[in-house]
Motif scaffolding. Structure first.
Motif, PDB file in Angstrom:
ATOM      1  N   ILE A 368     -52.754 -73.095  35.436  1.00 12.63           N
ATOM      2  CA  ILE A 368     -53.008 -74.470  35.861  1.00 12.63           C
ATOM      3  C   ILE A 368     -53.135 -75.385  34.646  1.00 12.63           C
ATOM      4  O   ILE A 368     -52.897 -76.590  34.724  1.00 12.63           O
ATOM      5  CB  ILE A 368     -54.285 -74.540  36.736  1.00 12.63           C
ATOM      6  CG1 ILE A 368     -54.397 -75.909  37.434  1.00 12.63           C
ATOM      7  CG2 ILE A 368     -55.532 -74.232  35.924  1.00 12.63           C
ATOM      8  CD1 ILE A 368     -55.531 -75.993  38.437  1.00 12.63           C
ATOM      9  N   ASN A 369     -53.459 -74.800  33.474  1.00 13.69           N
ATOM     10  CA  ASN A 369     -53.570 -75.562  32.222  1.00 13.69           C
ATOM     11  C   ASN A 369     -52.291 -75.551  31.398  1.00 13.69           C
ATOM     12  O   ASN A 369     -52.281 -76.039  30.269  1.00 13.69           O
ATOM     13  CB  ASN A 369     -54.716 -75.010  31.366  1.00 13.69           C
ATOM     14  CG  ASN A 369     -56.071 -75.320  31.960  1.00 13.69           C
ATOM     15  OD1 ASN A 369     -56.220 -76.268  32.725  1.00 13.69           O
ATOM     16  ND2 ASN A 369     -57.063 -74.514  31.619  1.00 13.69           N
ATOM     17  N   GLY A 370     -51.221 -74.960  31.944  1.00 12.60           N
ATOM     18  CA  GLY A 370     -49.951 -74.985  31.222  1.00 12.60           C
ATOM     19  C   GLY A 370     -49.719 -73.813  30.302  1.00 12.60           C
ATOM     20  O   GLY A 370     -48.837 -73.864  29.445  1.00 12.60           O
ATOM     21  N   THR A 371     -50.486 -72.739  30.445  1.00 14.49           N
ATOM     22  CA  THR A 371     -50.268 -71.564  29.597  1.00 14.49           C
ATOM     23  C   THR A 371     -49.412 -70.544  30.335  1.00 14.49           C
ATOM     24  O   THR A 371     -49.205 -70.619  31.539  1.00 14.49           O
ATOM     25  CB  THR A 371     -51.592 -70.903  29.185  1.00 14.49           C
ATOM     26  OG1 THR A 371     -52.279 -70.458  30.363  1.00 14.49           O
ATOM     27  CG2 THR A 371     -52.463 -71.874  28.417  1.00 14.49           C
ATOM     28  N   THR A 372     -48.917 -69.555  29.577  1.00 12.92           N
ATOM     29  CA  THR A 372     -48.187 -68.444  30.172  1.00 12.92           C
ATOM     30  C   THR A 372     -48.725 -67.157  29.577  1.00 12.92           C
ATOM     31  O   THR A 372     -49.118 -67.118  28.412  1.00 12.92           O
ATOM     32  CB  THR A 372     -46.671 -68.566  29.905  1.00 12.92           C
ATOM     33  OG1 THR A 372     -45.992 -67.464  30.521  1.00 12.92           O
ATOM     34  CG2 THR A 372     -46.352 -68.570  28.420  1.00 12.92           C
ATOM     35  N   GLY A 418     -52.328 -80.769  23.900  1.00  8.27           N
ATOM     36  CA  GLY A 418     -51.663 -80.730  25.191  1.00  8.27           C
ATOM     37  C   GLY A 418     -50.436 -79.838  25.129  1.00  8.27           C
ATOM     38  O   GLY A 418     -50.140 -79.211  24.113  1.00  8.27           O
ATOM     39  N   THR A 419     -49.719 -79.756  26.215  1.00 10.38           N
ATOM     40  CA  THR A 419     -48.474 -78.979  26.232  1.00 10.38           C
ATOM     41  C   THR A 419     -47.613 -79.453  27.385  1.00 10.38           C
ATOM     42  O   THR A 419     -48.123 -79.752  28.468  1.00 10.38           O
ATOM     43  CB  THR A 419     -48.752 -77.463  26.356  1.00 10.38           C
ATOM     44  OG1 THR A 419     -47.528 -76.755  26.238  1.00 10.38           O
ATOM     45  CG2 THR A 419     -49.444 -77.112  27.669  1.00 10.38           C
ATOM     46  N   ASP A 420     -46.316 -79.555  27.140  1.00 15.03           N
ATOM     47  CA  ASP A 420     -45.403 -79.911  28.226  1.00 15.03           C
ATOM     48  C   ASP A 420     -44.440 -78.761  28.510  1.00 15.03           C
ATOM     49  O   ASP A 420     -43.474 -78.910  29.250  1.00 15.03           O
ATOM     50  CB  ASP A 420     -44.633 -81.195  27.913  1.00 15.03           C
ATOM     51  CG  ASP A 420     -43.878 -81.119  26.595  1.00 15.03           C
ATOM     52  OD1 ASP A 420     -43.836 -80.027  25.993  1.00 15.03           O
ATOM     53  OD2 ASP A 420     -43.331 -82.155  26.174  1.00 15.03           O
ATOM     54  N   GLU A 421     -44.700 -77.595  27.895  1.00 19.43           N
ATOM     55  CA  GLU A 421     -43.964 -76.383  28.196  1.00 19.43           C
ATOM     56  C   GLU A 421     -44.972 -75.236  28.199  1.00 19.43           C
ATOM     57  O   GLU A 421     -46.042 -75.351  27.604  1.00 19.43           O
ATOM     58  CB  GLU A 421     -42.877 -76.117  27.153  1.00 19.43           C
ATOM     59  CG  GLU A 421     -43.423 -75.894  25.755  1.00 19.43           C
ATOM     60  CD  GLU A 421     -42.313 -75.650  24.736  1.00 19.43           C
ATOM     61  OE1 GLU A 421     -42.368 -74.604  24.063  1.00 19.43           O
ATOM     62  OE2 GLU A 421     -41.411 -76.493  24.627  1.00 19.43           O
ATOM     63  N   PRO A 422     -44.693 -74.130  28.889  1.00 17.88           N
ATOM     64  CA  PRO A 422     -45.682 -73.047  28.954  1.00 17.88           C
ATOM     65  C   PRO A 422     -46.141 -72.599  27.572  1.00 17.88           C
ATOM     66  O   PRO A 422     -45.326 -72.214  26.732  1.00 17.88           O
ATOM     67  CB  PRO A 422     -44.924 -71.939  29.693  1.00 17.88           C
ATOM     68  CG  PRO A 422     -43.942 -72.677  30.554  1.00 17.88           C
ATOM     69  CD  PRO A 422     -43.513 -73.852  29.730  1.00 17.88           C
ATOM     70  N   TYR A 423     -47.447 -72.688  27.333  1.00 17.28           N
ATOM     71  CA  TYR A 423     -48.039 -72.375  26.033  1.00 17.28           C
ATOM     72  C   TYR A 423     -48.237 -70.871  25.901  1.00 17.28           C
ATOM     73  O   TYR A 423     -48.836 -70.232  26.763  1.00 17.28           O
ATOM     74  CB  TYR A 423     -49.379 -73.091  25.894  1.00 17.28           C
ATOM     75  CG  TYR A 423     -50.126 -72.809  24.595  1.00 17.28           C
ATOM     76  CD1 TYR A 423     -50.109 -73.734  23.561  1.00 17.28           C
ATOM     77  CD2 TYR A 423     -50.851 -71.635  24.424  1.00 17.28           C
ATOM     78  CE1 TYR A 423     -50.803 -73.490  22.369  1.00 17.28           C
ATOM     79  CE2 TYR A 423     -51.535 -71.375  23.246  1.00 17.28           C
ATOM     80  CZ  TYR A 423     -51.505 -72.308  22.217  1.00 17.28           C
ATOM     81  OH  TYR A 423     -52.190 -72.055  21.044  1.00 17.28           O
ATOM     82  N   ARG A 424     -47.759 -70.340  24.784  1.00 16.37           N
ATOM     83  CA  ARG A 424     -47.917 -68.913  24.490  1.00 16.37           C
ATOM     84  C   ARG A 424     -48.530 -68.773  23.105  1.00 16.37           C
ATOM     85  O   ARG A 424     -48.197 -69.520  22.186  1.00 16.37           O
ATOM     86  CB  ARG A 424     -46.552 -68.218  24.536  1.00 16.37           C
ATOM     87  CG  ARG A 424     -46.588 -66.726  24.232  1.00 16.37           C
ATOM     88  CD  ARG A 424     -45.183 -66.156  24.317  1.00 16.37           C
ATOM     89  NE  ARG A 424     -45.159 -64.753  23.956  1.00 16.37           N
ATOM     90  CZ  ARG A 424     -44.057 -64.015  23.915  1.00 16.37           C
ATOM     91  NH1 ARG A 424     -42.896 -64.554  24.226  1.00 16.37           N
ATOM     92  NH2 ARG A 424     -44.107 -62.744  23.575  1.00 16.37           N
TER      93      ARG A 424
END
Length: 620
Positions: A368-372, A418-424
């Motif tokens: 939900i926070n944009g992580t993967t 922030g992140t606009d793509e899945p953060y790894r």
């Protein structure tokens, strides 16, 4: 029907499990709500834990008192220490897991915690009163009240699955999407976005020819994740490596016109570092092959995860392309790969505690926070669970600095950049990675976990034994001295320069070509002394000696930067008054509302000049 809970956790994936366990272990009454009790802690994608930087996160979760490391140790089928040929800052543990046993073990852990209750239902909305969340409303129109709520919805928020030209709602294959929460949060003023992830097809291992692949065995002496006394593996299952080829690529290209990614039906951005196979052959057209990892899903199943072949192309294209991979000529497919789009909320809307800025006592953790990634989700769940408990019990929030843990790096990156793509997570994201090694996570964090009430007494005892034995061996190594006539023949065998006078083993160990295990053969005295210490203690001493200068240098840098973390910024500061500051700097600071100068300095778009103006304004 229900009592009022201290903490309600929505979702029982990796983030939800760690959040529920942490809050309940610390003393909160917890309600864990999941759409399906049979999929608690399910490994939706690859059946593995750890990896580069991710392995460090799992060890940090364990050091604090979380359960991901213990569950992994009890259910893994293979262990490998990645990057062992490089420096210790890069060593990263990785385990192949038994998918079914992993979920079964996690459910058992949660069910044994008497502070956790369960409810199987979909959560369709939050109950918010006077700017504070006070409960949730389920699909059955049941209201469950709670003092804090942790949302760990994974890929289920308005999830949309794509296979070729087909698409249908779902949070995971054969599981429905969750609706209602996104729409409500947007009405309350939250900003939302869409992201994409994918998964490869699963195949029947009995249909594969492993003689055409490269065998990838586990470590000869397998390690483990947990610092507790979990048992190391005594037997392991192999993985295998094979490769795509031009025939595979040509078949995949025939499906491009039906690809939801290339046709524009998928709007969300996918993970840059884990692209689909069609994306790989499109972006890297000069490469004539790509690596495929053939990973078993458990001890007692023939199901195989085809790592490296994530795709959303039509199922017939997937099958025909798979059959041209060496070893896959007679492949039987269990189910096709697919892509999934889902809602996320840009994490700049959170505080470092993972509490939302707009609604008190509401926490977000995981995708939900944009992580993967399981590990990134689990550590956020752990931190959200800790902080939700602390908030309802009137205690201070628990924040980890960038110099204290990879977990601190991850959360700081999300909140400030922030992140606009899945953060790894990668080791390159951590500027203090020599300090943040996988071998010393317990030294860094277990006392913090114990102070929280999360890590138990046994963990502290093990930590004290480790510290004591490390200090003892280090002291002995400094005292041991060897003469040239005895040691030089050994040094010659190791292709190391001879010594001219009596030298301590401590100084010899500073040489890159001598390991502490080599010392076994130096003298009967050293052999007997070293034999009483475990491999973990010997490695700890060797790392401390070889990297002493680098560790000291990084620690000084961390201390210097850490001073900025002590410079607090008033929550009522009116940034519009700082007219000398850049407009972008003012806008970013107003949006994030940093609590310290250190945090402000890491916000994208805030320049060093902006920080100087801010420091002058607050009198520094």
């Amino acid at each position: 029907m229900f009592k009022e809970y201290d903490v309600i956790v929505v979702g029982a994936g990796h983030a939800g499990c760690e959040a529920a366990h942490a809050a309940a272990t610390m003393g909160s009454s917890v309600m864990l709500i999941t759409m399906n009790m049979q999929t608690i802690a399910q490994m939706s994608c690859n059946p593995a834990m750890g990896g580069v930087a991710k392995g460090q996160i799992v060890r940090e979760i364990d050091a604090l008192g979380g359960m991901s490391g213990i569950v992994t140790d009890k259910t893994m089928i293979q262990f490998r220490m990645l990057n062992s040929s490089k420096g210790p800052a890069m060593w990263s543990p990785r385990a192949q897991s038994d998918r079914m046993k992993f979920a079964e073990e996690w459910r058992s852990v949660l069910e044994q915690n008497t502070n956790i209750d369960f409810w199987q239902d979909m959560v369709k909305g939050l109950i918010v009163e006077k700017g504070k969340v006070v409960g949730v409303k389920t699909g059955l129109d049941i209201e469950i009240r709670g003092k804090a709520v942790v949302l760990t919805n994974g890929t289920f928020l308005n999830g949309l699955i794509h296979i070729g030209e087909k698409n249908f709602g779902g949070g995971r294959t054969a599981e429905k999407a969750a609706k209602g929460i996104t729409e409500q949060l947007i009405k309350m003023g939250f900003e939302a976005g869409r992201m994409k992830t994918g998964t490869p097809p699963r195949v029947d291992g009995r249909s594969l020819d492993y003689t055409k692949m490269e065998e990838q065995k586990g470590d000869l002496h397998p390690g483990k994740f947990s610092y507790t006394l979990t048992e190391p593996l005594t037997k392991q299952r192999s993985c295998y490596i094979t490769y795509t080829n031009q025939k595979v690529h040509e078949i995949l290209k025939t499906g491009f016109e039906k690809s939801p990614m290339f046709a524009g039906r998928i709007k969300g951005l996918g993970p840059r570092y884990c692209p689909s196979v069609e994306d790989k052959i499109n972006r890297f057209a000069d490469k004539d092959r790509h690596q495929i990892f053939v990973e078993p899903e458990g001890w007692n199943t023939v199901e195989i995860y085809v790592n490296g072949f994530s795709t959303s192309l039509p199922e017939d294209v997937q099958y025909r392309a798979l059959s041209k991979i060496p070893g896959f000529e007679n492949v039987r497919m269990f189910r096709p790969g697919y892509a999934i789009e889902y809602d996320y909320f840009p994490p700049t809307q959170l505080n470092l505690s993972l509490e939302t800025k707009l609604i008190q006592n509401l926490y977000f953790a995981g995708q939900i926070n944009g992580t993967t990634g399981y590990e990134e989700a689990a550590c956020q769940g752990l931190m959200a669970g800790i902080n939700a408990h602390n908030k309802v019990k009137g205690k201070e929030e628990f924040i980890l600095k960038r110099s204290e843990a990879y977990i601190g790096v991850l959360i700081d990156d999300l909140i400030n950049k922030g992140t606009d793509e899945p953060y790894r997570m990668f080791t390159s994201r951590a500027e203090y990675r020599i300090l943040l090694r996988q071998d010393n996570a317990d030294i860094r964090l277990t006392e913090k976990g114990y102070a929280l009430g999360l890590a138990d007494e046994d963990r502290i005892k093990l930590l004290h034994i480790k510290k004591q034995q490390t200090a003892e061996l280090l002291d002995e190594v400094k005292k041991w001295k060897v003469s040239p006539e005895y040691i030089n023949p050994h040094l010659e065998q190791l292709n190391s320069a001879p010594i001219k006078e009596k030298t301590s083993i401590y100084n010899l160990l500073k040489r890159p070509d001598i390991s502490i295990n080599d010392i076994y053969n130096f003298t009967p005295e050293t052999k007997a002394s070293l034999a009483i210490y475990s491999e973990e203690i010997r490695n700890q001493v060797e790392i401390n000696i070889k990297y002493e200068h680098y560790v000291e240098k990084e620690q000084k840098m961390a201390d210097k930067i850490g001073n900025l973390e002590d410079l607090r910024i008033s929550e009522t500061l009116n940034y519009d008054m700082l007219v000398a500051m850049s407009k972008e700097g003012r806008e970013k600071l107003k949006k994030v509302k940093p609590k310290t100068i250190g945090q402000a300095s890491r916000i994208s778009g805030v320049s060093p000049a902006d920080i100087s103006i801010l420091m002058v304004y607050i009198g520094r």
